[in-house]
Motif scaffolding. Structure first.
Motif, short mmCIF file in Angstrom:
data_model
loop_
_atom_site.label_atom_id
_atom_site.label_comp_id
_atom_site.label_asym_id
_atom_site.label_seq_id
_atom_site.Cartn_x
_atom_site.Cartn_y
_atom_site.Cartn_z
N HIS A 142 -8.46 1.83 15.59
CA HIS A 142 -8.43 2.57 16.85
C HIS A 142 -7.97 4.01 16.61
CE1 HIS A 142 -7.31 -1.71 17.43
NE2 HIS A 142 -8.33 -1.67 18.28
N ASP A 168 -16.21 -2.13 8.94
CA ASP A 168 -17.36 -2.56 9.75
C ASP A 168 -17.92 -3.91 9.35
OD1 ASP A 168 -18.57 -1.80 7.36
OD2 ASP A 168 -20.18 -0.64 8.31
N ASP A 177 -15.61 -1.06 13.45
CA ASP A 177 -16.31 0.12 13.95
C ASP A 177 -17.70 0.11 13.32
OD1 ASP A 177 -15.73 0.80 11.35
OD2 ASP A 177 -14.49 2.54 11.84
N THR A 178 -18.38 1.22 13.32
CA THR A 178 -19.65 1.36 12.62
C THR A 178 -19.56 2.57 11.71
OG1 THR A 178 -20.66 2.83 14.27
CG2 THR A 178 -20.86 0.44 14.64
N GLU A 180 -21.33 5.13 11.88
CA GLU A 180 -21.47 6.33 12.72
C GLU A 180 -20.20 6.60 13.52
OE1 GLU A 180 -23.57 3.74 12.67
OE2 GLU A 180 -25.26 4.64 11.58
N SER A 181 -19.65 5.56 14.18
CA SER A 181 -18.46 5.78 15.00
C SER A 181 -17.25 6.08 14.12
CB SER A 181 -18.18 4.57 15.89
OG SER A 181 -17.78 3.44 15.12
N GLY A 182 -17.18 5.45 12.95
CA GLY A 182 -16.08 5.74 12.03
C GLY A 182 -16.08 7.18 11.57
N TYR A 183 -17.27 7.67 11.25
CA TYR A 183 -17.40 9.07 10.84
C TYR A 183 -17.00 9.99 12.00
CZ TYR A 183 -19.45 13.31 8.83
OH TYR A 183 -19.63 14.57 8.33
N ARG A 184 -17.54 9.71 13.16
CA ARG A 184 -17.29 10.57 14.33
C ARG A 184 -15.81 10.59 14.70
NH1 ARG A 184 -20.53 8.10 17.33
NH2 ARG A 184 -19.04 6.79 18.45
N ASP A 185 -15.19 9.41 14.76
CA ASP A 185 -13.77 9.35 15.14
C ASP A 185 -12.88 10.01 14.09
OD1 ASP A 185 -14.50 7.99 17.42
OD2 ASP A 185 -13.86 6.01 16.69
N GLN A 215 -21.06 2.50 5.50
CA GLN A 215 -19.76 3.05 5.88
C GLN A 215 -19.08 3.75 4.71
OE1 GLN A 215 -16.49 0.67 7.82
NE2 GLN A 215 -16.87 2.37 9.21
#
Length: 439
Positions: A142, A168, A177-178, A180-185, A215
């Motif tokens: 998170h 992931d 996460d994914t 994409e979301s891991g990179y973005r966050d 990932q």
């Protein structure tokens, strides 16, 4: 020397100039029996014999008298999980089953930002209560877990690095996460916190089995785009884990090769554990300017194996020391140093008092590439230090009566010490913890 507008602390000053286990170590451990540490604007501006420096201070300067106690650099914990604070001392598992039974359920609770804030506040206070002034920390999947931790550390002025876990696969759905979301966050957290005061970001794939190829590739892209961040992960902690990595990545020649393939082997990469690394992996870590971390209490608690510090040093690895809470059984770097001594004894190496102090302080700073700022008590360094009481318990007080040298007193503190020995913890010249607030 102009020491106006300065404050000072007096006591027995002990720190390592460099590794006392080096070939020429005669000058590595510096001891000033009645020393004075002079501080201005959060940095050390003078250090030396009290008899000399007291003459140069303003008559109005505050001098904190701690004679009879040791003043050492703040401890550096090179690997710790703040989200595992509440599962410390959970019974009976090895690494992989420990994750399933205890770690993942605990980390699911961090979906609630209030849990993250409450745990972060306790965690940072506990670090300081144990004399730890700098740390490399894992959050959870998170993003707000990292926000909460950085916010607390910033309030105390601590030098702290942390990151959102990337995971992931091979974990509960609620903790994935994914790519994409891991990179973005992670990118958003880097932009928000990295380089903010004394805070740094660590790109944090949990470990290879929890990350898909996509990932790991995304984490590598982040590492290339932000070369002054850390890469923080686990490696070769457990024999079953090593075998699992070989199954999941059949193209890899060894565990390290997985991280190397995805550009996660570089200066600033910090790999926790490394018990079961080969000589070739040692060599490649060293060549890359990366580091490993010795986690004796967790390695013993989970039955993972005995880290061979002597072998690592022969292979010129940079090695930090870490509590690895919550599989690690104490926040105390003193207790952790004692376990490092015992593990090394089993491997045929007796670590000196100076070597143990080095591991708990300067070696951690070297692991994090900040040994030009912390880890020593020297002019220009950030004024992070700890006052240790060698008479913190009745038994220690009795033992102390039979000790003649500061080196032996330091060794006793390393073997018998814990949070009770931390009289006070200072961060950038400000007392952030005092054992007796009325003193």
């Amino acid at each position: 020397m102009n020491l106006q507008d300065s404050a000072a602390i007096r006591g027995t000053i002990v720190y390592c100039r460099y590794d006392p286990g080096a070939d020429d170590a005669s000058e590595a451990l510096r001891i000033i029996e009645d020393g004075l540490l002079v501080i201005r604007a959060g940095r050390i501006v003078a250090i030396g014999a009290a008899s000399d420096l007291l003459k140069e201070l303003d008559a109005q300067a505050e001098v904190v008298d701690r004679r009879g106690k040791l003043i050492v650099p703040g401890f550096v914990d090179a690997h710790i999980h703040y989200a595992q604070t509440d599962i410390i001392a959970s019974y009976g598992e090895k690494l992989l089953s420990w994750l399933e039974r205890y770690t993942f359920p605990a980390e699911m609770r961090f979906a609630d930002p209030e849990v993250a804030r409450d745990t972060a506040a306790f965690f940072v206070s506990e670090l300081l209560r144990n004399g730890t002034t700098a740390a490399l920390v894992l959050g959870t999947v998170h993003a707000h877990s990292v926000d909460a931790l950085f916010g607390e550390a910033q309030q105390r002025g601590m030098r702290l690095a942390a990151g959102k876990v990337l995971m992931d696969r091979n974990a509960p759905e609620a903790l994935r996460d994914t790519a994409e979301s891991g990179y973005r966050d992670s990118q958003a957290l880097i932009e928000r916190w990295h380089g903010c005061g004394r805070l740094s970001y660590a790109i944090t794939p949990r470990f290879a089995p929890a990350c898909s190829d996509a990932q790991l590739a995304a984490a590598g892209e982040l590492a290339c785009h932000y070369p002054d961040t850390y890469v923080h992960t686990h490696i070769a902690e457990n024999v079953d884990e090593v075998a699992w990595v070989a199954e999941l990545f059949p193209w890899s020649r060894d565990y390290l090769d997985v991280y190397d393939r995805y550009q996660l082997l570089r200066r600033g990469s910090v790999y926790a554990h490394g018990i079961h690394l080969s000589a070739s992996e040692h060599q490649r870590i060293t060549q890359a300017g990366a580091a490993t971390v010795f986690c004796p209490t967790s390695n013993l608690f989970l039955g993972s194996g005995l880290f061979d510090y002597g072998r690592a040093c022969c292979n010129r690895l940079t090695v930090g020391l870490a509590t690895d809470v919550g599989a690690g059984t104490s926040f105390s770097m003193l207790e952790t140093a004692a376990e490092a001594y015992k593990v090394s004894q089993l491997n045929g190496v007796a670590l000196s008092a100076g070597r143990l102090l080095y591991l708990a302080t300067l070696a951690g700073a070297e692991t994090l590439n900040v040994d030009d700022r912390i880890g020593r008590l020297d002019i220009g360094y950030e004024a992070d230090f700890v006052v240790l009481d060698p008479e913190a318990t009745p038994l220690m007080a009795r033992r102390n009566q039979h000790i003649d040298t500061t080196v032996d007193r330091l060794f006793m503190l390393m073997m018998m010490g814990d949070d009770r020995c931390v009289h006070s913890t200072w961060v950038q010249g400000v007392c952030q913890h005092h054992r007796d607030a009325s003193d």
